[in-house]
Design a protein around this motif. Structure first.
Motif, PDB file in Angstrom:
ATOM      1  N   GLU A  40       9.970   6.048  -2.788  1.00 17.83           N
ATOM      2  CA  GLU A  40       8.914   5.838  -1.797  1.00 17.83           C
ATOM      3  C   GLU A  40       8.571   7.210  -1.208  1.00 17.83           C
ATOM      4  N   CYS A  98       2.525  13.687 -10.877  1.00 14.64           N
ATOM      5  CA  CYS A  98       1.987  12.320 -10.761  1.00 14.64           C
ATOM      6  C   CYS A  98       0.467  12.343 -10.776  1.00 14.64           C
ATOM      7  N   ASP A 155       6.319   8.622   0.861  1.00 15.78           N
ATOM      8  CA  ASP A 155       6.133   8.878   2.293  1.00 15.78           C
ATOM      9  C   ASP A 155       7.467   8.974   3.016  1.00 15.78           C
ATOM     10  N   GLU A 183       4.807  15.478  -6.612  1.00 15.31           N
ATOM     11  CA  GLU A 183       3.737  14.492  -6.759  1.00 15.31           C
ATOM     12  C   GLU A 183       2.451  15.155  -7.240  1.00 15.31           C
ATOM     13  N   SER A 222       2.885   7.441 -11.092  1.00 15.50           N
ATOM     14  CA  SER A 222       2.667   6.716  -9.843  1.00 15.50           C
ATOM     15  C   SER A 222       2.773   5.241 -10.159  1.00 15.50           C
ATOM     16  N   VAL A 226       1.473   2.834  -8.509  1.00 10.55           N
ATOM     17  CA  VAL A 226       0.349   2.063  -7.999  1.00 10.55           C
ATOM     18  C   VAL A 226      -0.319   1.346  -9.166  1.00 10.55           C
ATOM     19  N   ARG A 242       0.807  -1.220   0.000  1.00  6.32           N
ATOM     20  CA  ARG A 242       0.000   0.000   0.000  1.00  6.32           C
ATOM     21  C   ARG A 242       0.842   1.273   0.000  1.00  6.32           C
ATOM     22  N   ARG A 243       2.144   1.142  -0.086  1.00  6.74           N
ATOM     23  CA  ARG A 243       2.986   2.327  -0.105  1.00  6.74           C
ATOM     24  C   ARG A 243       2.846   3.084  -1.420  1.00  6.74           C
ATOM     25  N   THR A 244       3.073   4.392  -1.370  1.00  4.22           N
ATOM     26  CA  THR A 244       2.941   5.242  -2.549  1.00  4.22           C
ATOM     27  C   THR A 244       4.318   5.535  -3.131  1.00  4.22           C
TER      28      THR A 244
END
Length: 322
Positions: free
Chosen positions: A121, A147, A123, A143, A100, A102, A65-67
Motif C-alpha cells: 500500500e 509502475c 500511501d 513507483e 500497479s 489498480v 481507491r488505495r494505490t
C-alpha cells in the motif's frame, strides 16, 4: 487483517484455515481444485503471499481507491496479470513482475502454480517508511520508475533480487517463519530494485488483448476435450479470420507450450494412467491415445517419461505394492 487488505468475500468451497494478527491462510480442496495461500503482514502496509495451488483463479480483494504496488515472482507454472487497459501478460517461471494493482487481476492459465506475491500500500509506506527507510528504499521513486500506468513490468531479476527471493522462499519453507528475517529479506528485495532497468524489460510486446486471449482459451479447451482428435488449430483460425501462426502464437504466450506439445502431453498422461491401472496391451493403449503405430507411440512415450511403456508399467506395479 482482512480489514487491512479490504473487503473480501469467501466463495463457496474456500475457507480461512488459520487467522492471527499477522497471518491468515486461505485454503480450498474442492474436487479437482486445491489451494493453500498464506498471507503474512510483513509490516503495516505490506503483505507477502505464499501461493501453492492447482486451480485457475484466486478470490480477489476489493482494494477500493488505495494505490498499491504488486510484485509477483513465479517458481512453478505461469501467472497471468490482466488489466482492462492493456489486456493480459504472462509471468514465466523465474521472472519478476512489478505493476500497479489498480484494476488488475491475476489468474493461472496452466491450473498449477507455485510462487510469491508482495502487495504494498504505497500511501502507507511512503507516509511511514519505517524499516524501509533504514535500507534507503524510497517507494515514491520506485513507483515513478517501475509502475507504469496500466503496464506490468516483467523482468529477469537482478542477482541481488534473486538472492533476496531465495531467502524469502527459504524462510517461508520453515515451520515457523522468522518475522525479523522475513522483513530483512523483503527489504533486500526492494533494495535490489535499484538494479532493474525498465528499458530492458518486456512491456507492451508481451500483451494479448481480450479477444486474442479468448481464442487461445478456445483452442486450449478444444484440445482438452479430446487431445487425440485432429488438431483444431486450422478450424478455429479459419472460423475467426486469423492465421494459424497467430493462433499458435497466442497459445504459446498464454500456456508456454505449442498446441501440438500440449495435446501430446495430455495423451501421454492418459497413456500413463492406462498402463499403470489396467492390463490393456500396449497396442490398445496406443490406439486409445491416437497412435495407430505402436512404435511411434513408444517413442513418444519414452520422450515424455524417459522409459518405454512396458518398463513404466512394471515400475508402477512395483511402486503400488510398496
Amino acid at each position: 487483517m482482512i480489514d487491512y487488505v479490504g473487503e473480501f468475500a469467501i466463495p463457496e468451497g474456500w475457507a480461512i484455515e488459520a487467522e492471527e494478527d499477522d497471518l491468515w491462510v486461505l485454503c480450498c480442496a474442492d474436487g479437482d481444485r486445491y489451494a493453500h495461500v498464506a498471507y503474512y503482514s510483513v509490516v503495516p502496509g505490506v503483505l507477502l503471499l505464499d501461493i501453492d495451488l492447482k486451480c485457475h483463479r484466486l478470490p480477489q480483494f476489493e482494494l477500493g481507491r488505495r494505490t498499491f504496488m504488486t510484485v509477483n515472482w513465479c517458481t512453478q507454472g505461469r501467472c497471468e496479470a490482466s488489466s482492462p487497459q492493456r489486456g493480459s501478460t504472462v509471468v514465466d517461471e523465474g521472472l519478476l513482475c512489478i505493476s500497479s494493482s489498480v484494476a488488475r487481476t491475476c489468474s493461472y492459465p496452466t491450473g498449477s502454480y507455485r510462487g510469491y506475491e508482495l502487495v504494498v500500500e504505497l500511501d502507507k509506506v511512503m507516509e511511514e517508511p519505517g524499516v524501509f527507510g533504514q535500507f534507503g528504499i524510497r517507494f515514491g521513486d520506485l513507483e515513478k520508475r517501475l509502475c507504469r500506468p496500466a503496464y506490468a513490468l516483467t523482468v529477469e531479476p537482478p542477482e541481488a533480487c534473486r538472492h533476496a527471493m531465495q531467502a524469502i522462499a527459504d524462510i517461508l519453507d520453515t515451520k515457523r517463519p522468522d518475522r525479523n528475517a522475513m522483513r530483512a529479506a523483503v527489504c533486500l528485495l526492494f533494495a535490489g530494485f535499484a538494479n532493474i532497468d525498465p528499458a530492458r524489460s518486456r512491456v507492451s510486446s508481451s500483451y494479448l488483448q481480450k479477444s486474442q486471449r479468448e481464442l487461445a482459451q478456445m483452442l486450449h479447451d478444444a484440445i482438452l476435450e479430446d487431445p487425440t482428435a485432429p488438431s483444431p488449430v486450422s478450424r478455429i483460425a479459419n472460423a475467426h479470420g486469423i492465421s494459424e501462426a497467430s493462433l499458435r502464437g497466442y497459445f504459446v504466450r498464454i500456456y508456454g507450450t505449442a498446441p501440438t506439445a500440449f495435446a501430446r502431453g495430455l495423451a501421454m498422461g492418459r497413456a500413463a494412467k492406462l498402463l499403470a491401472n489396467t492390463d490393456e496391451p500396449v497396442g490398445d493403449v496406443a490406439l486409445s491415445c491416437g497412435y495407430v503405430n505402436p512404435s511411434k507411440f513408444s517413442a513418444a512415450f519414452k520422450k515424455e517419461f524417459d522409459v518405454n511403456p512396458l518398463e513404466y508399467r512394471r515400475r508402477s506395479r512395483l511402486e503400488s505394492r510398496g
